[in-house]
Design a protein around this motif. Structure first.
Motif, PDB file in Angstrom:
ATOM      1  N   PHE A 289      11.523   3.553   1.496  1.00 23.19           N
ATOM      2  CA  PHE A 289      12.720   2.767   1.755  1.00 23.19           C
ATOM      3  C   PHE A 289      13.848   3.703   2.158  1.00 23.19           C
ATOM      4  O   PHE A 289      14.030   4.755   1.546  1.00 23.19           O
ATOM      5  CB  PHE A 289      13.128   1.986   0.498  1.00 23.19           C
ATOM      6  N   GLN A 290      14.586   3.318   3.203  1.00 18.70           N
ATOM      7  CA  GLN A 290      15.730   4.091   3.663  1.00 18.70           C
ATOM      8  C   GLN A 290      17.006   3.269   3.487  1.00 18.70           C
ATOM      9  O   GLN A 290      17.044   2.102   3.868  1.00 18.70           O
ATOM     10  CB  GLN A 290      15.586   4.473   5.141  1.00 18.70           C
ATOM     11  N   VAL A 291      18.019   3.910   2.943  1.00 12.04           N
ATOM     12  CA  VAL A 291      19.299   3.248   2.748  1.00 12.04           C
ATOM     13  C   VAL A 291      20.151   3.313   4.008  1.00 12.04           C
ATOM     14  O   VAL A 291      20.933   2.411   4.302  1.00 12.04           O
ATOM     15  CB  VAL A 291      20.048   3.873   1.554  1.00 12.04           C
ATOM     16  N   ALA A 292      19.983   4.400   4.767  1.00  9.29           N
ATOM     17  CA  ALA A 292      20.817   4.605   5.959  1.00  9.29           C
ATOM     18  C   ALA A 292      19.965   5.079   7.127  1.00  9.29           C
ATOM     19  O   ALA A 292      20.268   6.072   7.779  1.00  9.29           O
ATOM     20  CB  ALA A 292      21.939   5.607   5.666  1.00  9.29           C
ATOM     21  N   GLY A 293      18.876   4.357   7.396  1.00  7.10           N
ATOM     22  CA  GLY A 293      18.037   4.686   8.535  1.00  7.10           C
ATOM     23  C   GLY A 293      18.805   4.523   9.839  1.00  7.10           C
ATOM     24  O   GLY A 293      19.641   3.632   9.972  1.00  7.10           O
TER      25      GLY A 293
ATOM     26  N   GLU B  86       0.870  -1.182   0.000  1.00  2.00           N
ATOM     27  CA  GLU B  86       0.000   0.000   0.000  1.00  2.00           C
ATOM     28  C   GLU B  86       0.905   1.231   0.000  1.00  2.00           C
ATOM     29  O   GLU B  86       1.390   1.646   1.043  1.00  2.00           O
ATOM     30  CB  GLU B  86      -0.907   0.034   1.229  1.00  2.00           C
ATOM     31  N   PRO B  87       1.162   1.813  -1.168  1.00  2.00           N
ATOM     32  CA  PRO B  87       2.040   2.982  -1.209  1.00  2.00           C
ATOM     33  C   PRO B  87       1.461   4.141  -0.398  1.00  2.00           C
ATOM     34  O   PRO B  87       0.241   4.321  -0.322  1.00  2.00           O
ATOM     35  CB  PRO B  87       2.103   3.344  -2.701  1.00  2.00           C
ATOM     36  N   LEU B  88       2.328   4.914   0.217  1.00  2.51           N
ATOM     37  CA  LEU B  88       1.889   6.107   0.912  1.00  2.51           C
ATOM     38  C   LEU B  88       1.504   7.179  -0.113  1.00  2.51           C
ATOM     39  O   LEU B  88       2.154   7.315  -1.154  1.00  2.51           O
ATOM     40  CB  LEU B  88       2.989   6.634   1.834  1.00  2.51           C
TER      41      LEU B  88
ATOM     42  N   ARG C 198      10.372   7.976  -2.311  1.00  2.00           N
ATOM     43  CA  ARG C 198      10.406   6.529  -2.436  1.00  2.00           C
ATOM     44  C   ARG C 198      11.667   5.953  -1.795  1.00  2.00           C
ATOM     45  O   ARG C 198      11.597   4.962  -1.073  1.00  2.00           O
ATOM     46  CB  ARG C 198      10.313   6.125  -3.908  1.00  2.00           C
ATOM     47  N   VAL C 199      12.801   6.574  -2.075  1.00  6.03           N
ATOM     48  CA  VAL C 199      14.078   6.082  -1.552  1.00  6.03           C
ATOM     49  C   VAL C 199      14.884   7.268  -1.045  1.00  6.03           C
ATOM     50  O   VAL C 199      14.980   8.292  -1.723  1.00  6.03           O
ATOM     51  CB  VAL C 199      14.886   5.340  -2.630  1.00  6.03           C
ATOM     52  N   THR C 200      15.419   7.148   0.152  1.00  7.43           N
ATOM     53  CA  THR C 200      16.275   8.184   0.710  1.00  7.43           C
ATOM     54  C   THR C 200      17.279   7.535   1.650  1.00  7.43           C
ATOM     55  O   THR C 200      17.130   6.367   2.015  1.00  7.43           O
ATOM     56  CB  THR C 200      15.452   9.248   1.459  1.00  7.43           C
ATOM     57  N   GLU C 201      18.281   8.303   2.048  1.00 12.19           N
ATOM     58  CA  GLU C 201      19.210   7.777   3.045  1.00 12.19           C
ATOM     59  C   GLU C 201      18.530   7.722   4.403  1.00 12.19           C
ATOM     60  O   GLU C 201      18.552   6.709   5.090  1.00 12.19           O
ATOM     61  CB  GLU C 201      20.475   8.635   3.095  1.00 12.19           C
ATOM     62  N   SER C 202      17.896   8.839   4.818  1.00 14.18           N
ATOM     63  CA  SER C 202      17.275   8.923   6.137  1.00 14.18           C
ATOM     64  C   SER C 202      16.305  10.095   6.137  1.00 14.18           C
ATOM     65  O   SER C 202      16.659  11.197   5.715  1.00 14.18           O
ATOM     66  CB  SER C 202      18.349   9.130   7.212  1.00 14.18           C
ATOM     67  N   THR C 203      15.094   9.875   6.598  1.00 10.06           N
ATOM     68  CA  THR C 203      14.130  10.979   6.665  1.00 10.06           C
ATOM     69  C   THR C 203      14.570  12.030   7.687  1.00 10.06           C
ATOM     70  O   THR C 203      14.322  13.218   7.500  1.00 10.06           O
ATOM     71  CB  THR C 203      12.723  10.458   7.008  1.00 10.06           C
TER      72      THR C 203
END
Length: 320
Positions: free
Chosen positions: A112-116, A68-70, A87-92
């Motif tokens: 999706f986070q690459v560096a959460g 379920e996409p936001l 959609r994709v980030t290092e960290s919000t």
């Protein structure tokens, strides 16, 4: 190992499979303009991002857990809260720390986070599009008197919000981990900038397990997901909206109400109250029976040497 980000080609494939229906491999390959073999290689990459795909001759491919996409149109955020979805980030949290404070209050959501990041430098990683990963930035005109207690207040308010959605057993492990029994449901990371006596800006990061993890992507600690705690499945957008609204109200009121407005509620959701605890991350370690928190947010621990106030460290305890 640092997670990699899904490529645009994989994001396209995720979109096509998101509904959980069977999709013809031949049709997908034709739409993408690639061979069936190339499509098969792309599908084989999806488990790297926590996505489990079934394959069956004559039917094609199926995402075993629909996504379920936001969507901002479905989040119904408070009118004065600026929302964005990536959609994709290092960290919000990193995104909002770098954002223009003039746009506060603002919320950032990620698929999706690459560096959460979690507390105490931990990595926080979640599968693509299945959990809640968000941050909220707020600028206070002046440094709130109870800023040091804000992490606890956030934990309380979020526990209450999830309880209101049907997860009635959610508690808070000091200072602000969301837990059920000995299992972690979510974590909170608060970062702030400013000078005492002047303006202050806070960024609150939040991760909540909404769905079960695949075995090869499960966290390295006991965990639980929201879908295991509620009788009726919850919309991912509805959870994000409820959490955002609760944080917005808390932050708007906090300069006036402080932690005092949350302290009684803290005692009701306190996972460690009356339990034998050990505080790790401090020298020397502190052991005793947890007795709640004081007005400053310090955990009270009754030790053999008397009552100790704990301002930092992490609670370790037996749950059985």
């Amino acid at each position: 190992m640092t997670p990699i980000a899904p490529s645009d080609d994989l994001l396209w494939l995720i979109d096509r499979l998101a509904d959980g229906a069977w999709h013809s491999g031949e049709a997908l390959a034709a739409e993408a303009g690639i061979s069936r073999a190339a499509l098969s290689k792309r599908v084989a990459l999806l488990p790297r991002f926590g996505l489990q795909v079934g394959a069956r001759s004559g039917l094609g491919y199926q995402l075993q857990t629909p996504l379920e996409p936001l969507a901002l149109d479905d989040l119904t955020l408070p009118p004065s809260l600026q929302g964005s979805i990536v959609r994709v980030t290092e960290s919000t949290n990193a995104d909002l720390l770098a954002a223009d404070p003039a746009q506060d209050p603002q919320a950032r959501f990620a698929e999706f986070q690459v560096a959460g990041r979690g507390r105490r430098g931990r990595v926080w990683q979640a599968p693509y599009g299945q959990q809640l990963m968000m941050s909220m930035a707020w600028s206070f005109d002046s440094w709130p008197d109870d800023l040091g207690c804000l992490p606890l207040a956030v934990g309380v308010r979020l526990a209450q919000t999830l309880q209101g959605l049907g997860a009635t057993t959610v508690q808070v492990k000091w200072p602000n981990d969301l837990v059920v029994g000995g299992c972690k449901l979510g974590g909170i990371l608060l970062e702030h900038r400013g000078e005492i006596g002047g303006a202050c800006r806070v960024v609150i990061g939040l991760g909540v397990n909404l769905q079960r993890f695949a075995d090869d992507h499960a966290p390295d600690q006991p965990w639980v997901s929201l879908d295991q705690l509620v009788a009726t499945p919850l919309s991912r957008n509805a959870v994000a909206a409820a959490v955002s609204g609760a944080l917005f109200t808390l932050l708007a009121d906090y300069p006036q109400t402080g932690f005092a407005a949350c302290r009684d509620a803290w005692q009701r959701v306190d996972a460690s109250h009356g339990r034998a605890v050990r505080i790790v991350g401090v020298e020397p370690g502190i052991e005793g029976i947890a007795q709640g928190v004081d007005a400053r947010g310090a955990l009270q621990v009754m030790t053999v040497d008397g009552l100790r106030s704990v301002f930092s460290g992490e609670v370790s305890m037996r749950w059985a």
